[in-house]
Design a protein around this motif. Structure first.
Motif, PDB file in Angstrom:
ATOM      1  N   VAL A 158       0.848  -1.185   0.000  1.00  0.00           N
ATOM      2  CA  VAL A 158       0.000   0.000   0.000  1.00  0.00           C
ATOM      3  C   VAL A 158       0.883   1.234   0.000  1.00  0.00           C
ATOM      4  O   VAL A 158       1.826   1.328   0.792  1.00  0.00           O
ATOM      5  N   LEU A 159       0.583   2.170  -0.903  1.00  0.00           N
ATOM      6  CA  LEU A 159       1.294   3.440  -0.954  1.00  0.00           C
ATOM      7  C   LEU A 159       0.358   4.522  -0.426  1.00  0.00           C
ATOM      8  O   LEU A 159      -0.683   4.795  -1.029  1.00  0.00           O
ATOM      9  N   GLU A 160       0.719   5.110   0.689  1.00  0.00           N
ATOM     10  CA  GLU A 160      -0.088   6.148   1.308  1.00  0.00           C
ATOM     11  C   GLU A 160       0.434   7.515   0.882  1.00  0.00           C
ATOM     12  O   GLU A 160       1.615   7.830   1.092  1.00  0.00           O
ATOM     13  N   VAL A 161      -0.439   8.325   0.296  1.00  0.00           N
ATOM     14  CA  VAL A 161      -0.074   9.657  -0.182  1.00  0.00           C
ATOM     15  C   VAL A 161      -0.689  10.687   0.753  1.00  0.00           C
ATOM     16  O   VAL A 161      -1.895  10.656   1.033  1.00  0.00           O
ATOM     17  N   THR A 162       0.135  11.609   1.246  1.00  0.00           N
ATOM     18  CA  THR A 162      -0.315  12.600   2.213  1.00  0.00           C
ATOM     19  C   THR A 162       0.088  14.005   1.752  1.00  0.00           C
ATOM     20  O   THR A 162       0.754  14.177   0.741  1.00  0.00           O
ATOM     21  N   GLY A 163      -0.326  14.997   2.558  1.00  0.00           N
ATOM     22  CA  GLY A 163       0.027  16.377   2.270  1.00  0.00           C
ATOM     23  C   GLY A 163      -1.008  17.068   1.403  1.00  0.00           C
ATOM     24  O   GLY A 163      -2.109  16.544   1.172  1.00  0.00           O
ATOM     25  N   SER A 164      -0.648  18.241   0.901  1.00  0.00           N
ATOM     26  CA  SER A 164      -1.583  19.000   0.065  1.00  0.00           C
ATOM     27  C   SER A 164      -0.871  19.600  -1.136  1.00  0.00           C
ATOM     28  O   SER A 164       0.343  19.832  -1.117  1.00  0.00           O
TER      29      SER A 164
END
Length: 486
Positions: A240-246
């Motif tokens: 699983v690749l978790e993408v965060t931030g804005s």
């Protein structure tokens, strides 16, 4: 410039022993002040410098101490590979089938098989060129569509894609892409993050087909003009690749590279998509041979296309100037395959150790775990690195290709912006190395008299800024470039 053995150079100036001794004493004093400065007290330096022309040992500091080399490990990997396989060695990738062709349709699987070509990627447009070449080969065989799967046959290497001693917290990044016998686009998928239609909304996130990663999108759309804080991490318990931030509203898409999970499936999927884009549709899935071996039909295999890689001398240039980790791991397994028929890291390690032993380098002066230097299990002495460099320089089979592969100070590669406006610019050629709390720089430089020197400068365990460590190493090379026996 050092890079070509045939370029103009001057022999060392003729001096009396007392003159030479005085000059060398001054050189040693200058270098001791650089590497012994109080700012270095928390870390450890290992330095070995000798004259290739005279054999004189000009300076040493902890030269026999085992140190983490980072990407200076690539010096050992390339040297052993070139010695075993030769600079004209080429990898081979083939398209094969057991199916029959009728009315333009291949009824059966399209098999792609390779022994590790790392060069089918976007550099110089090679991947597009290869896909177009394969499309023409299929068309020449009367194939305009395929009713079957695209099967990736990666049996030339084992399935251990990650190097021993690699850290879990960077496995998502491109520099830690897993190695395999089939490698497309350096085993990197494209992660694209785009702003949504309104601030505070969810960002739009996509990833290349065949990456093997499930996306967990936690990224948002920030206010227009806000900071881009997009980041991503791979879960250690599942793919699983978790993408965060804005990402700011109205900003252009942000594309990053992500290491794929299974290089073979990624290659097969990229081939399937590439053929479809060129007019050859494939009805079946992209699969790994390992997953369907038991159900593969019997019968004679027919070769539809054979594509050699560029020669090792060209692959080496990318390996060393860019410091491409995947290339190094591929060469290590290619060494293993040359030794016992199957590409394994252990086979490659044995081959490297045996090569160095044959060159008179003590077996306890190096600990080899991977080909790239990313592993923190690797240890090498500075004197081992200078011995390997000197061997490659003095062997006429290796000198030109090996030296040409190294980055040139102030001109290209990983030292393209370093040592500018000094005598080292366009003169020193050296391999860098960089992992956490480790920096290295090893190569060749000519003195003011034209004398060729070989050097290895390794720094471990430092807590001062890495840029300061690089500056100190560069200063050492600049001192060497200014050295004169006159």
């Amino acid at each position: 410039m050092v890079a070509a053995s045939g370029c103009a150079s001057h022999p060392p100036a003729r001096t009396t022993p007392s003159q030479s001794s005085a000059a060398v004493r001054e050189l040693r004093s200058d270098l001791a002040r650089v590497f012994g400065a109080p700012i270095n007290d928390r870390g450890v330096w290992a330095v070995d410098i000798r004259s290739i022309d005279t054999g004189e040992h000009l300076y040493e500091l902890n030269a026999g101490k085992l140190m983490m080399p980072a990407s200076n490990m690539k010096i050992l990997t390339l040297a052993a590979t070139a010695d075993a396989l030769g600079w004209e060695y080429r990898f081979t990738t083939m398209l094969e089938t057991r199916g029959a062709v009728a009315d333009g349709v291949l009824h059966g699987d399209l098999i792609v098989r390779s022994n590790g070509d790392p060069s089918i990627n976007s550099r110089d447009g090679r991947a597009d060129a290869v896909l177009s070449e394969w499309t023409r080969a299929l068309q020449a065989a009367g194939i305009v569509s395929i009713e079957g799967r695209v099967v990736g046959d990666d049996q030339a290497f084992d399935d251990e894609g990650i190097g021993a001693g690699w850290a879990w917290d960077y496995l998502q990044y491109g520099y830690a892409a897993p190695v395999g016998a089939l490698e497309f686009n350096e085993n990197l998928a494209a992660l694209t993050v785009s702003p949504g239609s309104s601030a505070s909304g969810t960002a739009i996130v996509t990833i290349s087909a065949g990456s093997g990663l499930e996306l967990l999108n936690r990224a948002t759309t920030g206010a227009a003009g806000s900071e881009n804080t997009i980041d991503y991490r791979r879960h250690i318990d599942r793919a699983v690749l978790e993408v965060t931030g804005s990402i700011p509203l109205g900003a252009q898409s942000d594309t990053r590279t992500v290491a794929v999970v299974n290089p073979t499936v990624f290659f097969a999927q990229s081939l399937k998509d590439g053929l479809a884009a060129r007019g050859i549709a494939v009805t079946g899935q992209a699969v790994d041979f390992d997953d369907i071996a038991a159900e593969m039909p019997s019968g004679d295999v027919r070769v539809l296309a054979t594509t050699p890689s560029p020669p090792l001398r060209e692959i080496a240039t990318v390996l060393m100037k860019v410091s491409q980790n995947l290339y190094a791991e591929t060469l290590l397994k290619a060494l293993g395959a040359a030794r016992n028929g199957l590409g394994t890291a252990e086979g490659g390690r044995v081959a490297v150790r045996n090569t160095l032993a044959a060159w008179g380098i003590p077996r306890d002066a190096h600990v080899v775990y991977d080909g790239s230097g990313l592993s923190r299990y690797n240890y090498v002495t500075a004197s081992t690195l200078t011995a390997v460099l000197e061997h490659m320089y003095k062997d006429p089979r290796h000198r030109d290709a090996f030296v040409a592969a190294l980055p040139i100070a102030g001109k290209d590669g990983t030292i393209g912006s370093r040592m500018r406006r000094t005598r080292a610019e366009g003169n020193a050629v050296a391999k860098t190395g960089s992992i956490a709390n480790v920096r290295s720089l090893s190569g060749f430089v000519r003195t003011r008299d034209g004398e060729m020197l070989v050097f290895s400068i390794l720094a471990n365990d430092f807590v001062i800024p890495a840029a300061t460590i690089n500056w100190i190493a560069d200063l050492g090379v600049e001192i060497l470039s200014n050295f004169t026996r006159r």
